[in-house]
Design a protein around this motif. Structure first.
Motif, PDB file in Angstrom:
ATOM      1  N   LEU A   1       0.850  -1.181   0.000  1.00  0.00           N
ATOM      2  CA  LEU A   1       0.000   0.000   0.000  1.00  0.00           C
ATOM      3  C   LEU A   1       0.890   1.236   0.000  1.00  0.00           C
ATOM      4  O   LEU A   1       1.860   1.299   0.747  1.00  0.00           O
ATOM      5  CB  LEU A   1      -0.850  -0.080   1.269  1.00  0.00           C
ATOM      6  CG  LEU A   1      -1.962   0.877   1.614  1.00  0.00           C
ATOM      7  CD1 LEU A   1      -2.960   0.143   2.500  1.00  0.00           C
ATOM      8  CD2 LEU A   1      -1.444   2.074   2.341  1.00  0.00           C
TER       9      LEU A   1
ATOM     10  N   LEU B   1      -8.933   4.640   3.015  1.00  0.00           N
ATOM     11  CA  LEU B   1      -9.037   3.185   3.069  1.00  0.00           C
ATOM     12  C   LEU B   1     -10.509   2.844   3.217  1.00  0.00           C
ATOM     13  O   LEU B   1     -11.170   3.340   4.130  1.00  0.00           O
ATOM     14  CB  LEU B   1      -8.275   2.616   4.264  1.00  0.00           C
ATOM     15  CG  LEU B   1      -6.785   2.921   4.381  1.00  0.00           C
ATOM     16  CD1 LEU B   1      -6.208   2.221   5.607  1.00  0.00           C
ATOM     17  CD2 LEU B   1      -6.047   2.488   3.127  1.00  0.00           C
TER      18      LEU B   1
ATOM     19  N   HIS C   1      -7.781   3.119  -1.480  1.00  0.00           N
ATOM     20  CA  HIS C   1      -7.392   1.705  -1.458  1.00  0.00           C
ATOM     21  C   HIS C   1      -8.566   0.919  -0.902  1.00  0.00           C
ATOM     22  O   HIS C   1      -9.078   1.250   0.169  1.00  0.00           O
ATOM     23  CB  HIS C   1      -6.175   1.477  -0.566  1.00  0.00           C
ATOM     24  CG  HIS C   1      -4.907   2.057  -1.113  1.00  0.00           C
ATOM     25  ND1 HIS C   1      -4.375   1.678  -2.326  1.00  0.00           N
ATOM     26  CD2 HIS C   1      -4.052   2.977  -0.602  1.00  0.00           C
ATOM     27  CE1 HIS C   1      -3.248   2.337  -2.547  1.00  0.00           C
ATOM     28  NE2 HIS C   1      -3.039   3.140  -1.517  1.00  0.00           N
TER      29      HIS C   1
ATOM     30  N   VAL D   1      -5.032  -5.391  -0.317  1.00  0.00           N
ATOM     31  CA  VAL D   1      -5.584  -4.325  -1.130  1.00  0.00           C
ATOM     32  C   VAL D   1      -6.068  -4.961  -2.428  1.00  0.00           C
ATOM     33  O   VAL D   1      -5.290  -5.620  -3.125  1.00  0.00           O
ATOM     34  CB  VAL D   1      -4.516  -3.258  -1.447  1.00  0.00           C
ATOM     35  CG1 VAL D   1      -5.068  -2.222  -2.396  1.00  0.00           C
ATOM     36  CG2 VAL D   1      -4.043  -2.610  -0.160  1.00  0.00           C
TER      37      VAL D   1
ATOM     38  N   GLU E   1      -8.264  -3.186  -4.761  1.00  0.00           N
ATOM     39  CA  GLU E   1      -8.421  -2.178  -5.820  1.00  0.00           C
ATOM     40  C   GLU E   1      -7.796  -0.880  -5.338  1.00  0.00           C
ATOM     41  O   GLU E   1      -7.834  -0.578  -4.153  1.00  0.00           O
ATOM     42  CB  GLU E   1      -9.908  -1.918  -6.115  1.00  0.00           C
ATOM     43  CG  GLU E   1     -10.576  -2.978  -6.968  1.00  0.00           C
ATOM     44  CD  GLU E   1     -12.061  -2.682  -7.204  1.00  0.00           C
ATOM     45  OE1 GLU E   1     -12.483  -1.534  -6.964  1.00  0.00           O
ATOM     46  OE2 GLU E   1     -12.775  -3.607  -7.589  1.00  0.00           O
ATOM     47  N   SER E   2      -7.227  -0.108  -6.276  1.00  0.00           N
ATOM     48  CA  SER E   2      -6.696   1.211  -5.935  1.00  0.00           C
ATOM     49  C   SER E   2      -6.995   2.181  -7.061  1.00  0.00           C
ATOM     50  O   SER E   2      -7.019   1.780  -8.237  1.00  0.00           O
ATOM     51  CB  SER E   2      -5.177   1.165  -5.732  1.00  0.00           C
ATOM     52  OG  SER E   2      -4.851   0.341  -4.666  1.00  0.00           O
TER      53      SER E   2
END
Ligand SMILES: Nc1ncnc2c1ncn2[C@@H]1O[C@H](COP(=O)(O)OP(=O)(O)OP(=O)(O)O)[C@@H](O)[C@H]1O
Ligand SMILES: [Mg+2]
Length: 597
Positions: free
Chosen positions: A371, A381, A555, A562, A564-565
């Motif tokens: 991350l 988040l 994130h 994680v 998806e970002s």
């Protein structure tokens, strides 16, 4: 002659504990202790001197009727008493002082140690148990240490001298008398062991009681709302019963030790009268020697008896000491590496690299998470409850250490830098807001100790808290009550934000409270947050749509990874997990959406 030893059951742990108490507690007061011991020995010698004086008193005054001995012997007796009294006073004062100092030091040390211990320690030990160490156990120790110190030494040295006097007067009679005493050792040692077990149990239950009480009182609204008063009453009631059983058991054990000694004393006196009397009648010894002997024996009775009951008290105190030492010995796991440098924050980039983490050693909460949080940006988040969002925040100020992987701030592993520098660079507004039962000013000043009134007020203004604070009856001097209960949820949040504002740290961690605020409070908190986040690296666990939408990067966490970002628009366009989460969690949130900075 094992008399002075018979009070303590000499098992290993007892000796270890006593030695440790002496070594760690009394050493600084050695001078006073030595002086007290001198008093003790002189006082005990004077006591035995009085018994010895009975020999000439009976023989010269009563048997031989010689008048010239009357005054000198009378004065000598008075002298022994005067000396003994003076010594007893000196010794009692000196040793109480030492005993109380030892305990006060221990209490301060215990608290200092608690403050050094990891967050994890407080999760695995109930508040009640910890409080019990600080209060019940310490007072039990105080009792035992001051009792043991003032009592044991004096009694033991009295006994030594008195027994010496008895042997001097009639060694055969002494041997007869002391034939009975070894019999006393067995039951008394056994009582001491039982006492220790009982008090151990008692303290455990007392700790639990404190926990129950605290929870019932803190949660009184929940208790009432769900009509659980009877349930709580039964829970506390049964514990109170158990405690009274245990205390009663302790009282019985304590009560038993004194009649046992009484009886043994009677047996000893009977033996002396029968055997000693027959020797006087047979002309083998004088009435003076006999009375001197019996005086010494009578005088020995009281110290012997208190030594016997001392063991039970001492055992209770030692059990408390053992529990206290157990806390003192719990090492803080998270510590500065030796020669740790200070953290240097330039841009404020935060990275988690392949981080694994588990709270309990078995279930993995973070599962190889990567991350990135670019310096000066706001990163949100999001993720389901229990996904590990708060856990990520816990790792940055090292409330916990990673199981594997790295947490880096501007390329420096948080475990390589000094904790003081690390924590000074991070401001945290956590999910549950903690206010102390102190003034509003003091609560904000917690952010930076020693901040001036102007600085505090500026922080409060930026946090949109100033207006409500000045409308309170005492303004900044208003005491907020335990856990800030005199304030509304939104007011508490804004104070917490003001505190973080005052700290002015380059990295900001926000665990946004889920508590539903009304639209006006929400807007005010949002304004405060926008101020706070400006120009800092911010990691925010977003429960508010506006925060998520306006974040530079989002994130999405799922089961410790994680998944998806990207920014809001990108993620919506991807139509993946985030899009679904968004639809479920935020879509029905009306106003706040577009109110960006
Ligand atoms: N002190 C703790 N000891 C053991 N397990 C814990 C502890 N704190 C959290 N956990 C576990 O770790 C997991 C992640 O918890 P975490 O608090 O990080 O979730 P979260 O994403 O912040 O959830 P929420 O949105 O509900 O606050 C959960 O399954 C939780 O049960
Ligand atoms: Mg959380």
């Amino acid at each position: 002659m094992p008399l002075s030893k018979q009070k303590i059951s000499f098992d290993h742990s007892t000796m270890v504990l006593v030695r440790r108490l002496v070594r760690e507690g009394m050493r600084p007061y050695l001078g006073k202790v030595v002086l007290a011991v001198v008093c003790m020995v002189v006082g005990a010698a004077a006591n035995a001197g009085y018994a010895l004086l009975m020999d000439p008193v009976v023989n010269k005054i009563f048997t031989e009727r010689q008048p010239e001995f009357l005054l000198p012997l009378g004065l000598a007796v008075l002298g022994t008493f005067a000396l003994k009294s003076a010594c007893n006073y000196g010794e009692a004062v000196l040793l109480s002082k030492v005993g109380l100092r030892v305990i006060a030091d221990m209490q301060s040390r215990l608290f200092a140690h608690l403050m050094r211990l990891d967050v994890a320690f407080f999760h695995s030990n109930s508040t009640g148990r910890i409080l019990s160490r600080m209060t019940n156990d310490i007072s039990q120790m105080r009792f035992a240490v001051s009792d043991a110190l003032t009592g044991a030494g004096k009694d033991a040295s009295s006994l030594v001298f008195l027994v010496g006097a008895m042997f001097y007067q009639d060694w055969r009679l002494s041997l007869w008398t002391f034939f009975v005493f070894p019999l006393a050792i067995l039951p008394i040692a056994k009582l001491g062991r039982r006492m220790r077990k009982v008090t151990d149990n008692t303290q455990e239950h007392l700790g639990q009681l404190t926990t129950y009480l605290e929870q019932a009182i803190q949660g009184i609204r929940v208790v009432k709302a769900y009509g659980m008063e009877n349930y709580e009453k039964a829970k506390v009631g049964s514990l109170v019963e158990t405690l009274q059983d245990l205390t009663y058991k302790a009282a019985r054990v304590r009560a038993a030790s004194s009649p046992i000694m009484e009886l043994l004393g009677g047996v000893a006196i009977t033996v002396v009268i029968l055997y000693g009397g027959s020797r006087v009648i047979g002309g083998e010894t004088t009435p003076g020697a006999f009375f001197s002997f019996i005086t010494a024996l009578m005088l020995a009775y009281r110290p012997l008896k208190s030594l016997a009951s001392l063991n039970t008290n001492l055992q209770a105190g030692l059990a408390a000491a053992a529990r206290t030492f157990a806390v003192l010995d719990a090492p803080p796991v998270i510590q500065d590496r030796s020669g740790a440098a200070d953290l240097v924050v330039l841009e404020g980039n935060v990275r988690l690299e392949g981080v694994f983490f588990t709270y309990d050693g078995s279930r993995s909460v973070l599962d190889g998470i990567d991350l990135a949080v670019p310096g000066g940006k706001t990163v949100a988040l999001v993720g389901a409850s229990g996904a590990g969002k708060s856990t990520v925040l816990n790792l940055l100020p090292r409330f916990y250490d990673v199981t594997d992987g790295h947490v880096l701030i501007d390329g420096q592993d948080v475990r390589d830098v000094s904790m003081a520098s690390l924590r000074s660079k991070i401001a945290l507004v956590s999910q549950e807001i903690t206010l102390f039962d102190d003034t509003i000013r003091a609560n904000i000043a917690y952010g930076r100790f020693g901040a001036s009134d102007e600085e505090i007020e500026t922080a409060a203004r930026l946090a949109a808290a100033h207006d409500f604070i000045v409308s309170l009856p005492e303004g900044y001097a208003t005491v907020v009550g335990e856990r800030g209960l005199n304030l509304s949820g939104g007011q508490r949040q804004r104070l917490a934000i003001a505190r973080a504002m005052l700290k002015n740290a380059p990295i900001l961690l926000l665990d946004e409270a889920t508590s539903a605020l009304d639209t006006e409070s929400e807007r005010q908190v949002q304004v405060a947050l926008d101020h706070l986040m400006k120009g800092r690296t911010t990691i925010v666990i977003a429960h508010r749509l506006s925060t998520v939408v306006n974040a530079d990067l989002i994130h999405v966490l799922d089961r410790g990874r994680v998944i998806e970002s990207g920014d809001h628009a990108t993620l919506i366009a991807q139509d993946g997990i985030y899009a679904r989460l968004y639809a479920m969690q935020f879509a029905d949130e009306p106003v706040a959406a577009a109110s960006g900075p």
